[in-house]
Scaffold this active site. Structure first.
Site, short mmCIF file in Angstrom:
data_model
loop_
_atom_site.label_atom_id
_atom_site.label_comp_id
_atom_site.label_asym_id
_atom_site.label_seq_id
_atom_site.Cartn_x
_atom_site.Cartn_y
_atom_site.Cartn_z
N GLU A 174 0.83 -1.20 0.00
CA GLU A 174 0.00 0.00 0.00
C GLU A 174 0.87 1.26 0.00
O GLU A 174 1.79 1.38 0.78
CB GLU A 174 -0.93 0.01 1.22
CG GLU A 174 -1.90 -1.16 1.27
CD GLU A 174 -2.89 -1.20 0.10
OE1 GLU A 174 -2.98 -0.19 -0.62
OE2 GLU A 174 -3.54 -2.24 -0.09
N HIS A 216 -1.44 -5.58 2.03
CA HIS A 216 -2.60 -6.46 1.92
C HIS A 216 -2.17 -7.79 1.31
O HIS A 216 -1.33 -7.82 0.39
CB HIS A 216 -3.69 -5.84 1.03
CG HIS A 216 -4.74 -5.11 1.81
ND1 HIS A 216 -4.92 -3.75 1.71
CD2 HIS A 216 -5.68 -5.55 2.70
CE1 HIS A 216 -5.93 -3.38 2.51
NE2 HIS A 216 -6.40 -4.46 3.12
N ARG A 239 -18.30 -0.56 3.99
CA ARG A 239 -19.27 -1.23 3.12
C ARG A 239 -20.08 -2.25 3.91
O ARG A 239 -21.22 -2.56 3.61
CB ARG A 239 -18.47 -1.91 1.99
CG ARG A 239 -19.23 -2.54 0.86
CD ARG A 239 -18.25 -3.10 -0.18
NE ARG A 239 -17.11 -3.81 0.41
CZ ARG A 239 -17.14 -5.07 0.86
NH1 ARG A 239 -18.25 -5.77 0.79
NH2 ARG A 239 -16.05 -5.63 1.37
N CYS A 259 -8.73 -1.74 7.60
CA CYS A 259 -7.30 -1.75 7.27
C CYS A 259 -6.78 -0.34 6.99
O CYS A 259 -5.75 0.06 7.52
CB CYS A 259 -7.03 -2.66 6.07
SG CYS A 259 -7.13 -4.40 6.51
N1 PCA Z 1 -9.05 -6.78 5.88
C1 PCA Z 1 -10.02 -5.72 6.04
C2 PCA Z 1 -10.10 -5.46 7.51
C3 PCA Z 1 -9.43 -6.61 8.17
C4 PCA Z 1 -8.73 -7.32 7.09
O1 PCA Z 1 -7.96 -8.28 7.24
C5 PCA Z 1 -9.70 -4.48 5.19
O2 PCA Z 1 -9.06 -4.63 4.14
O3 PCA Z 1 -10.07 -3.38 5.56
#
Ligand code: PCA
Length: 217
Positions: free
Chosen positions: A92, A181, A102, A155
């Protein structure tokens, strides 16, 4: 004893804090948590890895993260989250000052169009060397991309809150941080025909990301 010696003897700069999340949205696993658990207690480039779980919940997640930072005073902090529809590991680039959920979080809260930090800057850039990490993962054949958005759910909330702490607290001036991610695991994606990556490959990618960051000044 000079101040620098006191600092080093506490070992306070030799930790890497990884945080990931509990399952959310009705799922029973979270790939991000399984991946960082595999690194807990390991040594990478003379740093000890501490892996901790945050609840997928606004507010509580950041409260716990702040406590963890105070407890461990890490040299590097990386948030790791599960991204359901992404096939590579996503480095990111930027956290934004918005929450636009959402779905409800794990405490049933679903804020829409709210700021993470009221009056905070629009965004913060990751201080991880994302291009160097991409190169390292490419060389190791781990699918990777640079992502321009961590979304607007928990996140991004934790990513923004982390970068806000790092840029506003004097004591954390030299601490680096960012967010990665990771895809679903094969056993999670089978049901939903979504992209997936084996756990070992996710762990390898995270290990390389940490190594690359620690090797660069
Ligand atoms: N993914 C979510 C929140 C927790 C996770 O593992 C996100 O991308 O916001």
């Amino acid at each position: 004893m000079p101040a620098s010696v006191v600092h080093l003897s506490r070992g306070s700069t030799s930790k890497v804090l990884l945080v990931a999340f509990d399952p959310f949205g009705g799922k029973i696993l979270n790939s991000s948590w399984l991946a960082i658990q595999a690194l807990h207690g390991k040594q990478i480039a003379r740093h000890r890895i501490i892996a901790a779980q945050l609840p997928t919940a606004f507010k509580t997640s950041l409260q716990i993260l702040r406590k963890l930072i105070a407890e461990h005073n890490p040299a590097l902090i990386i948030g790791v989250g599960q991204a359901d529809m992404r096939s590579p590991i996503s480095l990111e680039r930027v956290a934004i000052n918005i929450i636009d959920a959402r779905i409800p979080d794990n405490q049933g809260v679903q804020p829409v169009d709210e700021e993470v930090i009221s009056g905070g800057p629009v965004g913060y850039f990751s201080t991880l060397p994302i291009k160097a990490i991409r190169t390292a993962l490419n060389k190791a054949d781990v699918p990777v991309e640079i992502s321009q958005t961590a979304g607007s759910f928990v996140c991004n909330y934790v990513f923004y809150g982390l970068m806000h702490e790092l840029s506003t607290r004097k004591l954390l001036r030299r601490t680096r941080g960012g967010f990665i991610h990771v895809p679903l695991l094969p056993q999670q994606s089978a049901i939903r025909a979504a992209p997936a990556m084996p756990l070992e490959q996710i762990v390898k990618g995270l290990r390389l990301a940490i190594q690359t960051t620690l090797k660069l000044p």
